[in-house]
Enzyme design. Structure first.
Site, short mmCIF file in Angstrom:
data_model
loop_
_atom_site.label_atom_id
_atom_site.label_comp_id
_atom_site.label_asym_id
_atom_site.label_seq_id
_atom_site.Cartn_x
_atom_site.Cartn_y
_atom_site.Cartn_z
N ASN A 95 -45.28 -40.03 -56.77
CA ASN A 95 -45.89 -41.34 -56.55
C ASN A 95 -46.38 -41.98 -57.86
O ASN A 95 -46.67 -43.16 -57.91
CB ASN A 95 -47.05 -41.25 -55.53
N ASP A 97 -39.04 -25.33 -57.10
CA ASP A 97 -39.71 -24.75 -55.94
C ASP A 97 -41.03 -25.44 -55.60
O ASP A 97 -41.57 -25.23 -54.51
CB ASP A 97 -39.99 -23.26 -56.18
N CYS A 133 -33.94 -14.23 -60.42
CA CYS A 133 -33.20 -13.60 -59.33
C CYS A 133 -32.72 -12.20 -59.71
O CYS A 133 -32.20 -11.48 -58.86
CB CYS A 133 -32.01 -14.46 -58.93
N TYR A 186 -42.57 -36.71 -62.81
CA TYR A 186 -41.48 -36.16 -61.99
C TYR A 186 -41.86 -34.75 -61.58
O TYR A 186 -42.69 -34.11 -62.22
CB TYR A 186 -40.17 -36.13 -62.78
N ALA A 187 -41.24 -34.27 -60.52
CA ALA A 187 -41.44 -32.87 -60.15
C ALA A 187 -40.11 -32.31 -59.66
O ALA A 187 -39.33 -33.01 -59.01
CB ALA A 187 -42.51 -32.75 -59.07
N SER A 217 -37.50 -19.52 -69.16
CA SER A 217 -36.13 -19.35 -68.70
C SER A 217 -35.68 -17.91 -68.53
O SER A 217 -34.69 -17.49 -69.09
CB SER A 217 -35.20 -20.06 -69.72
N TYR A 257 -3.73 -17.99 -50.17
CA TYR A 257 -3.26 -16.88 -49.36
C TYR A 257 -2.23 -16.03 -50.08
O TYR A 257 -1.18 -16.49 -50.48
CB TYR A 257 -2.66 -17.36 -48.03
#
Lengths: 544, 544
Positions: free
Chosen positions: B273, B282, B42, B278-279, B38, B425
């Protein structure tokens, strides 16, 4: 086709420009009582304060442009004094010449706006007391502020009151802000503006909340304002910003139907009960887009859209107004408060079932320099999760999140949709889990029953609740909710025995995240538990 | 229940935390090949550049916190080398000890991410060439940048390439950016990034567009990069940012189905499948939320949401992923580019009918100091007005408008809904008619047929068109589209005779607003007219 538009600012100006684009050969007359059409109303406080230096900057659509480019017959200092619906004409007073004349119309658009309300307080009609509606008012206030005045009293702490306070303070004046409600910015919920009140005080503005002016005495050199508790405040001048009232007398006198608060009643096409007469902007009563109930919210965006819609309908188009959502923003001394939709107090007054959550996200990723916190509240339907409103206050990124939720509300989205929002993320702009997503995660957890919550204002006197502070011992020692026992979340699983059998628990952390995890741990261990929404920080804003 | 998660960043970390909240008694093992779970992926370029000073800032969820707070069995430097689906176990290599062991699972989540692609260019496997995937890469690049390097070559001008360019320049390096496409930021449409390319050049970054590296020579003291045109660039080191490829080999070897570009195929519940596997993140192929077509977009927000959804489904919840919308933002030297939905080039490649409009709004009211312009493009269905995508570049307020449109797109709204958006605004935050409203007004006018438009790139060689510049003579004299005749819009009505009978006209002004009015005037006078969308400014960005 001859269209007469009464009022040349915002709604009236938009109606006129739209009418010209749709009807090149139409005769379009714009009657403006004041000296200028289409000036920047919302900029007036900043002209008073000097942030906007040049007066001409405020003339967003100069009269020559409207005349030459749009071929509008714009007449300033021209007051419509009577509408003769039978003869389909307006009686106009030329305020310069002092003469009157008739102006016939095929379609009439009333865009007379709203005037600052001056309650009948003794002495209020003094020249030491100003309101802020037009450029002349702004000129006068600016003149007062720069010509040696040291102190000003502002009555009313709504949008304009707050903005005027900031701008007079910027001119070096000592400012006292008097407000009848027990909070500034009455459209917001009280707890949400507490950080702003603190900020105003830090910036030197004196707040007199829960106070009203009972007398203005201008007999001496200064203005003396007497408050309801007997306090007397001496100042060089006073500003009255108690709100506005629709300028609908002209319409009402002509038999145009108005609502109980004075707003002209209109259809979704902005048509009044006379099909040849339309009304737009601050002068109308419209509907709330969330509840469908009647409402009167003076805002520039809706006024502009209504002007377009009226002209669309005049030219045979089925354009409809969807109602006013109540999206608003105000800035003061570098802080921002923004809201959209319904507040908790409005939901209560309308007996609409709601739930709410609080969070304290930062505007961008905490690991990137300069991240600033905000205090965020989301209101939603407890069963469906439909979004009912949002409010936020902070330094940066506040208007962005409220705008995103405003867009979601227009589409009638729910908190589940906020979970899935895919928003801009790079560390200087936001989060991989944006505050909007976080609000969605938390609220969805509440609706799904994963995260039962309790609110800070429901804790007092709850002897049935064991309050567990799941922060670190270091955090706990810096201040905690009275009566709380400290069990850091990291130790909670091993210390469950410290919770008596059958004991209901309220857990909290700093902002709600560890409290959520603690609640999940407790629930899954068979303990009836709730999380204090927004954590210690939410509690401390109101009760510390 | 025993859940094994392969990969501890973004999607994997989210899956783990969510699994713990839903399953207090579950055994949750997180296998992370690298040194840290973790970390803030970025943020790496900004650590290289020094904007983020402290390395530990990037460790957003330190391992001790994951272990103690979430009771996750996090194992770093632990590489899953084989999945045995029959035995339901993973073979793990302990990279420190050099040993291997079996780890059984009930449910497996693959979150192995994607790796920087290194094309087989001669010499690319040099230690003078770095990619940027993890903290160790960032350490290395940072070390190179601060230890006397003067010059760097970056191959690939996507998000990361641009961010690395900025950050190396911030360290005082001379940077050359090599990109195969004829533009930087290939996901954007070319004309939209031209202002950014100009800005990069002004900041001293050398751009080599339409270029590729054919050889890297590290034999001397410097790195010599040979480009496809024979140019040789000497530098101290090179950075390869050509994009990423899903790290799906482990899955594919175990018979998990993958798509043609290597992404693992998943259901909307993130299930492969193999129903026990699970996946997320990225490594998967997902669907475009706008078209439903397969897509592979590596983004942090979607990865996090997918992790939650996988764990939801493991615990029996019908949570579904709605697809990836492609919302992205990048900042460079104070400018921002943001986009959401489909670009024009993607729409073309998929043969989807679209129309587009350009505008140049400012971030806030022009009469308030500091207003900054932006270049904005909206893509929509020509018949229904359904929003298909938006792109913007500017200095301030860009991410806000793209976020609002991203939210609108999730709700499948149309340009007509943007007209009615009620957004924040006050003059320092926006406009009574926000850029989002303006985009809606313009696009709706196009869909309704009120405003036929033509685009800057359709003007060349159109001898059938009379091009009329409706700006003032002063503006016209500063530069105009070749062949245009100047008739200021204010004079247009009197000068219609200058337009030959039956002549088709394209009108333009500076940004499109007066051009729109001119088009309305011409159409209503029986002249076939179109407005050049975005006006002279749009034309000049690409063709001046």
């Amino acid at each position: 086709m001859k269209i007469v538009i009464i009022g040349g600012v915002a709604g009236g100006a938009s109606a006129a420009a739209r009418a010209r684009r749709l009807g090149e050969s139409a005769e379009i007359v714009v009657l403006e009582k004041g000296d200028y059409p289409s000036f920047a109303n919302c900029g007036l406080p900043y002209y008073v304060g000097g942030e906007i230096e040049k007066r001409e900057k405020l003339l967003v659509a100069p009269i020559d442009m409207l005349r030459q480019r749009h071929r509008l017959d714009v007449r300033v200092r021209s007051e419509a004094i009577k509408i003769d619906r039978t003869a389909k004409k307006v009686i106009v007073r030329d305020l310069n010449a002092g003469t009157e004349y008739d102006e016939s119309y095929d379609k009439l658009v009333i865009a007379t706006g709203a005037s600052p309300f001056r309650p009948p307080i003794p002495g209020i009609q003094s020249d030491k007391i100003v309101a802020l509606r037009d450029l002349n008012d702004a000129d006068r206030m600016r003149e007062l502020a720069i010509s040696g005045a040291k102190r000003a009293v502002i009555v009313g702490a709504g949008f304009i009151g707050i903005e005027v306070a900031e701008n007079l303070a910027r001119r070096g004046l000592q400012v006292t802000l008097v407000e009848l409600a027990d909070q500034i910015l009455p459209p917001w919920d009280r707890e949400m503006v507490l950080p702003l009140e603190k900020h105003l005080k830090q910036e030197g503005v004196e707040l007199k909340l829960g106070s009203s002016a009972t007398e203005f005495d201008s007999s001496g050199k200064s203005l003396v304002v007497t408050l309801n508790d007997g306090t007397k405040i001496e100042a060089d001048f006073g500003v009255v910003c108690i709100g506005v009232r629709p300028d609908s007398k002209l319409a009402a006198d002509a038999g145009i139907e108005c609502g109980p608060r004075g707003g002209i009643l209109v259809s979704s096409n902005m048509q009044t009960n006379d099909p040849d007469i339309y009304a737009v902007g601050d002068v109308v009563q419209t509907v709330c887009s969330t509840t469908g109930a009647p409402t009167q919210i003076p805002l520039a965006g809706p006024a502009n859209r209504q002007g377009r819609i009226a002209s669309d309908h005049i030219f045979g188009r089925e354009s409809t107004y969807r109602g006013t959502q109540g999206t608003a923003v105000v800035g003061v001394f570098g802080k921002t408060a923004a809201m959209t939709g319904l507040s908790e107090k409005v939901l209560q007054s309308k007996n609409i079932e709601y739930e709410k959550i609080y969070l304290h996200p930062t505007d961008h990723a905490g690991y990137f320099p300069g991240a600033q916190g905000m205090f965020f509240k989301l209101l939603f339907a407890p069963d469906s999760g439909k979004i009912l409103g949002a409010q936020a206050v902070g330094t940066s990124g506040v208007d962005k999140r409220i705008d995103v939720i405003a867009m979601a509300m227009q589409a009638h989205l729910s908190v589940f949709d906020l979970e899935e929002a895919e928003l801009c993320y790079a560390p200087q702009y936001g989060h991989a889990k944006d505050p909007v997503n976080m609000a969605g995660f938390i609220a969805s957890g509440v609706v799904r029953g994963d995260q039962p919550i309790i609110h800070a204002d429901q804790l007092a006197g709850r002897s049935d609740l064991m309050l567990i502070d799941v922060r670190t011992t270091g955090e706990f020692s810096q201040g905690a909710i009275p009566g709380a026992k400290n069990i850091p979340v990291e130790q909670l699983r091993e210390r469950l025995a410290e919770i008596p059998d059958g004991q209901k628990v309220a857990a909290y952390c700093a902002v709600g995240q560890r409290g959520y995890l603690a609640t999940r741990i407790l629930l899954q261990n068979g303990i009836d538990a709730v999380n204090v929404s927004g954590g210690y920080r939410r509690w401390a804003i109101e009760f510390a």
